[in-house]
Design a protein around this motif. Structure first.
Motif, PDB file in Angstrom:
ATOM      1  N   PRO A 121      97.425 -44.202  78.903  1.00 56.90           N
ATOM      2  CA  PRO A 121      95.978 -43.946  78.934  1.00 56.90           C
ATOM      3  C   PRO A 121      95.149 -45.092  79.503  1.00 56.90           C
ATOM      4  O   PRO A 121      94.023 -44.881  79.963  1.00 56.90           O
ATOM      5  N   GLU A 122      95.700 -46.315  79.487  1.00 58.04           N
ATOM      6  CA  GLU A 122      94.956 -47.461  80.011  1.00 58.04           C
ATOM      7  C   GLU A 122      94.585 -47.270  81.482  1.00 58.04           C
ATOM      8  O   GLU A 122      93.575 -47.814  81.949  1.00 58.04           O
ATOM      9  N   VAL A 123      95.401 -46.499  82.205  1.00 56.64           N
ATOM     10  CA  VAL A 123      95.103 -46.241  83.616  1.00 56.64           C
ATOM     11  C   VAL A 123      93.761 -45.510  83.752  1.00 56.64           C
ATOM     12  O   VAL A 123      92.941 -45.834  84.607  1.00 56.64           O
ATOM     13  N   ALA A 124      93.519 -44.532  82.875  1.00 57.47           N
ATOM     14  CA  ALA A 124      92.254 -43.798  82.903  1.00 57.47           C
ATOM     15  C   ALA A 124      91.080 -44.719  82.597  1.00 57.47           C
ATOM     16  O   ALA A 124      90.009 -44.607  83.212  1.00 57.47           O
ATOM     17  N   LEU A 125      91.271 -45.644  81.658  1.00 54.08           N
ATOM     18  CA  LEU A 125      90.206 -46.582  81.313  1.00 54.08           C
ATOM     19  C   LEU A 125      89.869 -47.486  82.493  1.00 54.08           C
ATOM     20  O   LEU A 125      88.697 -47.794  82.729  1.00 54.08           O
ATOM     21  N   ARG A 126      90.872 -47.887  83.255  1.00 54.77           N
ATOM     22  CA  ARG A 126      90.622 -48.736  84.421  1.00 54.77           C
ATOM     23  C   ARG A 126      89.878 -47.969  85.506  1.00 54.77           C
ATOM     24  O   ARG A 126      88.997 -48.518  86.175  1.00 54.77           O
ATOM     25  N   ILE A 127      90.231 -46.701  85.671  1.00 53.17           N
ATOM     26  CA  ILE A 127      89.522 -45.865  86.646  1.00 53.17           C
ATOM     27  C   ILE A 127      88.060 -45.713  86.234  1.00 53.17           C
ATOM     28  O   ILE A 127      87.148 -45.834  87.053  1.00 53.17           O
ATOM     29  N   LEU A 128      87.830 -45.464  84.936  1.00 54.48           N
ATOM     30  CA  LEU A 128      86.456 -45.354  84.438  1.00 54.48           C
ATOM     31  C   LEU A 128      85.695 -46.665  84.625  1.00 54.48           C
ATOM     32  O   LEU A 128      84.495 -46.654  84.930  1.00 54.48           O
ATOM     33  N   GLU A 129      86.375 -47.783  84.455  1.00 55.90           N
ATOM     34  CA  GLU A 129      85.738 -49.085  84.640  1.00 55.90           C
ATOM     35  C   GLU A 129      85.257 -49.256  86.076  1.00 55.90           C
ATOM     36  O   GLU A 129      84.144 -49.729  86.325  1.00 55.90           O
ATOM     37  N   VAL A 130      86.093 -48.844  87.037  1.00 52.74           N
ATOM     38  CA  VAL A 130      85.707 -48.925  88.451  1.00 52.74           C
ATOM     39  C   VAL A 130      84.470 -48.080  88.718  1.00 52.74           C
ATOM     40  O   VAL A 130      83.503 -48.522  89.344  1.00 52.74           O
ATOM     41  N   PHE A 131      84.486 -46.830  88.230  1.00 54.71           N
ATOM     42  CA  PHE A 131      83.357 -45.936  88.472  1.00 54.71           C
ATOM     43  C   PHE A 131      82.088 -46.425  87.779  1.00 54.71           C
ATOM     44  O   PHE A 131      80.982 -46.298  88.322  1.00 54.71           O
ATOM     45  N   ASN A 132      82.237 -46.988  86.589  1.00 56.70           N
ATOM     46  CA  ASN A 132      81.078 -47.519  85.873  1.00 56.70           C
ATOM     47  C   ASN A 132      80.444 -48.677  86.633  1.00 56.70           C
ATOM     48  O   ASN A 132      79.213 -48.770  86.726  1.00 56.70           O
ATOM     49  N   GLN A 133      81.267 -49.545  87.183  1.00 54.31           N
ATOM     50  CA  GLN A 133      80.750 -50.672  87.956  1.00 54.31           C
ATOM     51  C   GLN A 133      79.987 -50.186  89.183  1.00 54.31           C
ATOM     52  O   GLN A 133      78.957 -50.753  89.552  1.00 54.31           O
ATOM     53  N   ARG A 134      80.482 -49.129  89.797  1.00 52.00           N
ATOM     54  CA  ARG A 134      79.803 -48.604  90.990  1.00 52.00           C
ATOM     55  C   ARG A 134      78.482 -47.939  90.635  1.00 52.00           C
ATOM     56  O   ARG A 134      77.495 -48.073  91.362  1.00 52.00           O
ATOM     57  N   LEU A 135      78.455 -47.235  89.513  1.00 51.28           N
ATOM     58  CA  LEU A 135      77.190 -46.653  89.061  1.00 51.28           C
ATOM     59  C   LEU A 135      76.174 -47.745  88.764  1.00 51.28           C
ATOM     60  O   LEU A 135      74.982 -47.617  89.081  1.00 51.28           O
ATOM     61  N   GLN A 136      76.639 -48.833  88.138  1.00 54.94           N
ATOM     62  CA  GLN A 136      75.747 -49.946  87.835  1.00 54.94           C
ATOM     63  C   GLN A 136      75.224 -50.577  89.107  1.00 54.94           C
ATOM     64  O   GLN A 136      74.043 -50.953  89.196  1.00 54.94           O
ATOM     65  N   GLN A 137      76.085 -50.697  90.113  1.00 55.26           N
ATOM     66  CA  GLN A 137      75.648 -51.261  91.395  1.00 55.26           C
ATOM     67  C   GLN A 137      74.577 -50.385  92.033  1.00 55.26           C
ATOM     68  O   GLN A 137      73.570 -50.881  92.560  1.00 55.26           O
ATOM     69  N   ILE A 138      74.791 -49.065  91.998  1.00 57.18           N
ATOM     70  CA  ILE A 138      73.796 -48.143  92.554  1.00 57.18           C
ATOM     71  C   ILE A 138      72.473 -48.282  91.816  1.00 57.18           C
ATOM     72  O   ILE A 138      71.399 -48.326  92.431  1.00 57.18           O
ATOM     73  N   HIS A 139      72.536 -48.347  90.483  1.00 64.37           N
ATOM     74  CA  HIS A 139      71.327 -48.510  89.673  1.00 64.37           C
ATOM     75  C   HIS A 139      70.587 -49.784  90.053  1.00 64.37           C
ATOM     76  O   HIS A 139      69.363 -49.775  90.265  1.00 64.37           O
ATOM     77  N   ASN A 140      71.340 -50.878  90.170  1.00 62.20           N
ATOM     78  CA  ASN A 140      70.715 -52.155  90.513  1.00 62.20           C
ATOM     79  C   ASN A 140      70.119 -52.136  91.912  1.00 62.20           C
ATOM     80  O   ASN A 140      69.057 -52.714  92.162  1.00 62.20           O
ATOM     81  N   THR A 141      70.798 -51.467  92.838  1.00 63.91           N
ATOM     82  CA  THR A 141      70.301 -51.384  94.212  1.00 63.91           C
ATOM     83  C   THR A 141      68.996 -50.602  94.271  1.00 63.91           C
ATOM     84  O   THR A 141      68.020 -51.034  94.898  1.00 63.91           O
ATOM     85  N   VAL A 142      68.971 -49.437  93.611  1.00 64.55           N
ATOM     86  CA  VAL A 142      67.754 -48.617  93.596  1.00 64.55           C
ATOM     87  C   VAL A 142      66.609 -49.363  92.930  1.00 64.55           C
ATOM     88  O   VAL A 142      65.478 -49.396  93.433  1.00 64.55           O
ATOM     89  N   HIS A 143      66.891 -49.986  91.800  1.00 64.95           N
ATOM     90  CA  HIS A 143      65.856 -50.753  91.090  1.00 64.95           C
ATOM     91  C   HIS A 143      65.343 -51.890  91.967  1.00 64.95           C
ATOM     92  O   HIS A 143      64.142 -52.146  92.047  1.00 64.95           O
ATOM     93  N   GLY A 144      66.275 -52.568  92.643  1.00 59.42           N
ATOM     94  CA  GLY A 144      65.882 -53.681  93.492  1.00 59.42           C
ATOM     95  C   GLY A 144      65.016 -53.262  94.653  1.00 59.42           C
ATOM     96  O   GLY A 144      64.037 -53.941  94.998  1.00 59.42           O
ATOM     97  N   LEU A 145      65.349 -52.140  95.275  1.00 57.27           N
ATOM     98  CA  LEU A 145      64.559 -51.653  96.410  1.00 57.27           C
ATOM     99  C   LEU A 145      63.146 -51.304  95.989  1.00 57.27           C
ATOM    100  O   LEU A 145      62.195 -51.428  96.759  1.00 57.27           O
ATOM    101  N   ILE A 146      63.014 -50.867  94.740  1.00 56.73           N
ATOM    102  CA  ILE A 146      61.692 -50.456  94.252  1.00 56.73           C
ATOM    103  C   ILE A 146      60.856 -51.635  93.781  1.00 56.73           C
ATOM    104  O   ILE A 146      59.652 -51.727  94.060  1.00 56.73           O
ATOM    105  N   SER A 147      61.492 -52.567  93.061  1.00 51.38           N
ATOM    106  CA  SER A 147      60.696 -53.558  92.342  1.00 51.38           C
ATOM    107  C   SER A 147      60.983 -55.021  92.673  1.00 51.38           C
ATOM    108  O   SER A 147      60.225 -55.890  92.244  1.00 51.38           O
ATOM    109  N   GLU A 148      62.056 -55.333  93.403  1.00 50.42           N
ATOM    110  CA  GLU A 148      62.384 -56.732  93.618  1.00 50.42           C
ATOM    111  C   GLU A 148      62.191 -57.147  95.063  1.00 50.42           C
ATOM    112  O   GLU A 148      62.279 -56.340  95.988  1.00 50.42           O
TER     113      GLU A 148
END
Length: 236
Positions: A121-148
């Motif tokens: 099951p650890e393999v699934a957790l690592r895959i989720l970790e990758v996707f979570n990091q990418r979602l966070q990057q998208i969030h930060n990028t959108v926020h940055g374009l708007i406010s930074e």
């Protein structure tokens, strides 16, 4: 061509798997070589049900807007996975994947991957970790374009790639493991190529904080000064 055990072990989400588990996966894998600037996946392609991973080279993920403008979404380094909809979505490629340099892509059939996840099951957790990091990057990028400011977006981008993909210690400081040419940085933070060059000059106006070398090799000479510069810098 079927992958070797060594090639399978290069995939980050499969790290630390026992050799027997990699051997069970091996018959369900393929490795394909691509040349620089060759398209791996076109936006809108229907994808086979398989995991995609880069084991050699560097890939760029790009998306074209309705206006025809092309945006660089992210860079995929060795060991990372991509094309998530092929295994966890509608099977339609959301963006175009192109080789920055000569590269090798490894694929694993979905059912074989799911069987591995059932046993490890650890393999699934690592895959989720990758996707979570990418979602966070998208969030930060959108926020940055708007406010930074642009200078802050630049600093945050450098920090992201250093944290996500690591650095190597060199004489001048910390060298990013991923090359980031000016045009890629510009597209990633929503500015022009010329403005990107200007920001680097501005950062280094008093002392060399960031060293940029041909091809996008970036060395951070002083992280503290870089972060401080962003905090005190006036508008964009």
């Amino acid at each position: 061509m079927v992958s070797s055990i060594e090639q399978l072990a290069q995939v980050w989400v499969l790290k630390d798997l026992e050799t027997s588990a990699l051997e069970n996966l091996q018959p369900y894998t393929k490795v394909r070589t691509y040349l620089r600037d060759e398209i791996v996946i076109y936006e809108g392609d229907r994808l086979p049900c398989q995991l995609y991973a880069l084991i050699k080279g560097t890939l760029q993920i790009k998306k074209t807007g309705t206006s025809g403008k092309e945006s660089l979404l992210r860079i995929i380094p060795e060991g990372d996975i991509f094309a998530a909809p092929a295994i966890f979505g509608n099977g339609i490629a959301p963006a175009t994947v192109i080789c920055q340099v000569d590269s090798q892509v490894l694929t694993i059939e979905r059912e074989a991957l799911l069987d591995t996840i059932r046993h490890t099951p650890e393999v699934a957790l690592r895959i989720l970790e990758v996707f979570n990091q990418r979602l966070q990057q998208i969030h930060n990028t959108v926020h940055g374009l708007i406010s930074e400011r642009a200078i802050v977006r630049l600093v945050r981008l450098l920090q992201y790639y250093a944290t996500r993909y690591g650095t190597q210690s060199v004489a001048q400081g910390d060298s990013l493991n991923v090359n980031l040419p000016y045009y890629q940085i510009a597209r990633s933070i929503g500015i022009t190529y010329e403005e990107c060059v200007r920001l680097f000059k501005k950062i280094n106006s008093i002392q060399t904080v960031v060293t940029y070398k041909r091809g996008g090799k970036i060395i951070i000479n002083d992280w503290q000064q870089l972060d401080a510069f962003a905090k005190r810098s006036p508008s964009g």
